[in-house]
Design a protein around this motif. Structure first.
Motif, PDB file in Angstrom:
ATOM      1  N   LEU A  89       0.837  -1.209   0.000  1.00  0.00           N
ATOM      2  CA  LEU A  89       0.000   0.000   0.000  1.00  0.00           C
ATOM      3  C   LEU A  89       0.874   1.263   0.000  1.00  0.00           C
ATOM      4  N   SER A  90       1.903   1.260   0.826  1.00  0.00           N
ATOM      5  CA  SER A  90       2.743   2.463   0.934  1.00  0.00           C
ATOM      6  C   SER A  90       3.547   2.677  -0.346  1.00  0.00           C
ATOM      7  N   SER A  91       3.955   1.586  -0.976  1.00  0.00           N
ATOM      8  CA  SER A  91       4.724   1.720  -2.212  1.00  0.00           C
ATOM      9  C   SER A  91       3.852   2.350  -3.308  1.00  0.00           C
ATOM     10  N   ALA A  92       2.569   1.935  -3.359  1.00  0.00           N
ATOM     11  CA  ALA A  92       1.648   2.512  -4.360  1.00  0.00           C
ATOM     12  C   ALA A  92       1.463   4.011  -4.086  1.00  0.00           C
ATOM     13  N   ILE A  93       1.359   4.386  -2.823  1.00  0.00           N
ATOM     14  CA  ILE A  93       1.164   5.809  -2.477  1.00  0.00           C
ATOM     15  C   ILE A  93       2.430   6.603  -2.825  1.00  0.00           C
ATOM     16  N   ARG A  94       3.602   6.032  -2.536  1.00  0.00           N
ATOM     17  CA  ARG A  94       4.853   6.760  -2.835  1.00  0.00           C
ATOM     18  C   ARG A  94       5.020   6.957  -4.349  1.00  0.00           C
ATOM     19  N   LYS A  95       4.555   5.979  -5.134  1.00  0.00           N
ATOM     20  CA  LYS A  95       4.613   6.124  -6.604  1.00  0.00           C
ATOM     21  C   LYS A  95       3.764   7.314  -7.037  1.00  0.00           C
ATOM     22  N   LYS A  96       2.563   7.415  -6.462  1.00  0.00           N
ATOM     23  CA  LYS A  96       1.664   8.541  -6.781  1.00  0.00           C
ATOM     24  C   LYS A  96       2.307   9.861  -6.346  1.00  0.00           C
ATOM     25  N   ILE A  97       2.935   9.863  -5.180  1.00  0.00           N
ATOM     26  CA  ILE A  97       3.580  11.078  -4.671  1.00  0.00           C
ATOM     27  C   ILE A  97       4.662  11.521  -5.658  1.00  0.00           C
ATOM     28  N   LYS A  98       5.425  10.554  -6.156  1.00  0.00           N
ATOM     29  CA  LYS A  98       6.485  10.896  -7.119  1.00  0.00           C
ATOM     30  C   LYS A  98       5.878  11.503  -8.384  1.00  0.00           C
ATOM     31  N   LYS A  99       4.811  10.864  -8.856  1.00  0.00           N
ATOM     32  CA  LYS A  99       4.157  11.347 -10.084  1.00  0.00           C
ATOM     33  C   LYS A  99       3.657  12.786  -9.882  1.00  0.00           C
ATOM     34  N   PHE A 100       2.932  13.024  -8.798  1.00  0.00           N
ATOM     35  CA  PHE A 100       2.405  14.373  -8.544  1.00  0.00           C
ATOM     36  C   PHE A 100       3.544  15.371  -8.285  1.00  0.00           C
ATOM     37  N   GLY A 101       4.592  14.904  -7.601  1.00  0.00           N
ATOM     38  CA  GLY A 101       5.741  15.774  -7.321  1.00  0.00           C
ATOM     39  C   GLY A 101       6.438  16.189  -8.606  1.00  0.00           C
ATOM     40  N   ASP A 102       6.586  15.236  -9.534  1.00  0.00           N
ATOM     41  CA  ASP A 102       7.220  15.540 -10.825  1.00  0.00           C
ATOM     42  C   ASP A 102       6.373  16.554 -11.610  1.00  0.00           C
ATOM     43  N   ILE A 124       5.909   6.491   6.914  1.00  0.00           N
ATOM     44  CA  ILE A 124       6.866   7.218   6.057  1.00  0.00           C
ATOM     45  C   ILE A 124       6.155   7.740   4.809  1.00  0.00           C
ATOM     46  N   ALA A 125       5.284   6.931   4.217  1.00  0.00           N
ATOM     47  CA  ALA A 125       4.554   7.393   3.026  1.00  0.00           C
ATOM     48  C   ALA A 125       3.748   8.655   3.361  1.00  0.00           C
ATOM     49  N   CYS A 126       3.156   8.676   4.551  1.00  0.00           N
ATOM     50  CA  CYS A 126       2.329   9.837   4.930  1.00  0.00           C
ATOM     51  C   CYS A 126       3.176  11.059   5.247  1.00  0.00           C
ATOM     52  N   LEU A 127       4.398  10.848   5.695  1.00  0.00           N
ATOM     53  CA  LEU A 127       5.316  11.981   5.895  1.00  0.00           C
ATOM     54  C   LEU A 127       5.594  12.652   4.541  1.00  0.00           C
ATOM     55  N   LEU A 128       5.807  11.823   3.527  1.00  0.00           N
ATOM     56  CA  LEU A 128       6.073  12.366   2.184  1.00  0.00           C
ATOM     57  C   LEU A 128       4.811  13.003   1.606  1.00  0.00           C
ATOM     58  N   LEU A 129       3.668  12.390   1.904  1.00  0.00           N
ATOM     59  CA  LEU A 129       2.387  12.943   1.448  1.00  0.00           C
ATOM     60  C   LEU A 129       2.181  14.331   2.059  1.00  0.00           C
ATOM     61  N   ASN A 130       2.429  14.461   3.361  1.00  0.00           N
ATOM     62  CA  ASN A 130       2.286  15.766   4.022  1.00  0.00           C
ATOM     63  C   ASN A 130       3.250  16.791   3.425  1.00  0.00           C
ATOM     64  N   THR A 131       4.461  16.342   3.116  1.00  0.00           N
ATOM     65  CA  THR A 131       5.460  17.256   2.534  1.00  0.00           C
ATOM     66  C   THR A 131       4.969  17.754   1.177  1.00  0.00           C
ATOM     67  N   LEU A 132       4.427  16.831   0.374  1.00  0.00           N
ATOM     68  CA  LEU A 132       3.930  17.235  -0.945  1.00  0.00           C
ATOM     69  C   LEU A 132       2.721  18.165  -0.817  1.00  0.00           C
ATOM     70  N   LEU A 133       1.793  17.809   0.078  1.00  0.00           N
ATOM     71  CA  LEU A 133       0.573  18.621   0.210  1.00  0.00           C
ATOM     72  C   LEU A 133       0.915  20.048   0.632  1.00  0.00           C
ATOM     73  N   ASP A 179       1.876  27.957  -4.030  1.00  0.00           N
ATOM     74  CA  ASP A 179       0.650  28.582  -4.541  1.00  0.00           C
ATOM     75  C   ASP A 179      -0.028  27.767  -5.638  1.00  0.00           C
ATOM     76  N   GLU A 180      -0.035  26.474  -5.464  1.00  0.00           N
ATOM     77  CA  GLU A 180      -0.718  25.588  -6.423  1.00  0.00           C
ATOM     78  C   GLU A 180      -1.815  24.826  -5.672  1.00  0.00           C
ATOM     79  N   LYS A 181      -2.842  24.394  -6.424  1.00  0.00           N
ATOM     80  CA  LYS A 181      -3.925  23.658  -5.782  1.00  0.00           C
ATOM     81  C   LYS A 181      -3.519  22.184  -5.614  1.00  0.00           C
ATOM     82  N   ALA A 182      -3.625  21.685  -4.398  1.00  0.00           N
ATOM     83  CA  ALA A 182      -3.254  20.283  -4.141  1.00  0.00           C
ATOM     84  C   ALA A 182      -4.350  19.351  -4.622  1.00  0.00           C
ATOM     85  N   PRO A 183      -3.971  18.162  -5.127  1.00  0.00           N
ATOM     86  CA  PRO A 183      -5.008  17.191  -5.485  1.00  0.00           C
ATOM     87  C   PRO A 183      -5.704  16.688  -4.224  1.00  0.00           C
ATOM     88  N   ASP A 184      -6.888  16.144  -4.407  1.00  0.00           N
ATOM     89  CA  ASP A 184      -7.625  15.568  -3.292  1.00  0.00           C
ATOM     90  C   ASP A 184      -6.865  14.337  -2.770  1.00  0.00           C
TER      91      ASP A 184
END
Ligand code: NDP
Length: 303
Positions: A16-29, A276-285, A292-297
């Motif tokens: 589950l965390s690996s799938a979330i980190r992949k999404k974080i990378k995609k949105f971060g890029d 750890i995945a949620c730490l990265l999620l919080n950093t991205l959000l 000044d960009e709109k975060a995804p849901d």
């Protein structure tokens, strides 16, 4: 535990965390393409606590993996409180730093509350600042503590609607128990929080459709505490010696409880990777907000 590794009852936090980190990378890029900026996470480690060193090493590795900047500060155990507060101030003002994490526990001569309070709420990726805590309990958008956020994502992945369900949490710490209760309430569960003064703890736990154990006592929760079919989220990380081997176990007696529960998180490999995945999620959000960009849901990370 190994013999049960492939059972569908096991909630695999690594997958589950690996799938979330992949999404974080995609949105971060994508955010980087739009803004030419890269989210930065500053991690401050004071002293040589072996467990903290392992946690920090993992956090730094995973931060780099998703393409964020990792800023590391390792301070001697005898650093003064003022020096640490000055560093936090500097990081608060640093435009290349979107998230600040001060690894706990801090040495006894440093007041942790004072340090956590010094972190700008918008950079408080641990979600421990009183402003973020107040927002969480008020149902406002806030940075949420990573471990309970990870637990809530796990639970949502199994049961999206908790209406009519009874959730019992063992533990009332600011880091896990209390924010977990706020999140479960927001998911419409009926919530009971237990602690060291709770009477008949096992009977209360037996009422739980969802049981979250965040105590710090190895294998405390036994099979006769479990309602048949309950979802068990084991937050505990305890180092013990068994058969002359040092191993990690949770707060739940996994082998005993396995046959009675509906789903269970293993230790290791359950809640830990989600933190750890949620730490990265919080950093991205928070990077979205600071750029000044709109975060995804949040749901976009879980699809
Ligand atoms: P704390 O020590 O801050 O809190 C423990 C809680 O358990 C307290 O509320 C305490 O009650 C309660 N408690 C203690 N003994 C009993 C008992 N006999 N019966 C009922 N309740 C009891 O711990 P944390 O919340 O920080 O952490 C809990 C566990 O989770 C630890 O094992 C920790 O290592 C782990 N952890 C794991 C993380 C992860 O990423 N997987 C992240 C953070 C923590 P009282 O308030 O009355 O003292």
């Amino acid at each position: 535990m190994d013999s049960k590794m492939n059972d569908s009852k096991i909630i695999d936090g690594k997958i589950l965390s690996s799938a979330i980190r992949k999404k974080i990378k995609k949105f971060g890029d994508e955010l980087n393409k739009k803004t030419s900026k890269v989210p930065g996470l500053a991690v401050v480690l004071v002293g040589e606590n072996p467990a903290s060193r392992v946690y920090v090493k993992n956090k730094i590795e995973k931060t780099k993996e998703v393409g964020f900047n990792s800023i590391e500060h390792r301070l001697d155990h005898d650093v003064s409180e003022k020096q640490l507060l000055d560093l936090v101030d500097k990081l608060n003002e640093d435009k290349n730093v979107q998230g600040i994490l001060v690894q706990l526990p801090l040495p006894k001569h440093i007041n942790s509350d004072k340090v956590l309070d010094k972190i700008k709420p918008i950079k408080d990726v641990d979600g421990f600042h009183a402003q973020n805590v107040g927002k969480l309990w008020s149902g406002l958008n806030s940075l949420v503590p990573c471990t309970p956020l990870g637990c809530s994502i796990i639970i949502k992945s199994i049961l999206p609607d908790l209406s009519g369900k009874h959730a019992v949490i063992i533990g009332r710490s600011n880091i896990v128990g209390k924010p977990m209760a706020a999140l479960l309430l927001a998911m419409n569960a009926t919530v009971t929080i237990c602690h060291s003064r709770t009477k008949d703890l096992n009977s209360v736990c037996k009422e739980a459709d969802i049981l979250v154990a965040a105590v710090g006592i190895p294998e405390m929760v036994k099979a006769n505490w479990i309602k048949k079919g309950a979802i068990i989220i084991d937050v505990g990380i305890n180092r013990i010696e068994k058969n002359n081997k040092k191993i990690l176990v949770g707060d739940v007696d996994y082998d005993e409880c396995f046959d009675f529960c509906g789903k269970i998180t293993p230790v290791p490999g359950g809640v830990g990777p989600m933190t750890i995945a949620c730490l990265l999620l919080n950093t991205l959000l928070t990077a979205y907000t600071q750029f000044d960009e709109k975060a995804p849901d949040l749901s976009s990370f879980l699809e």
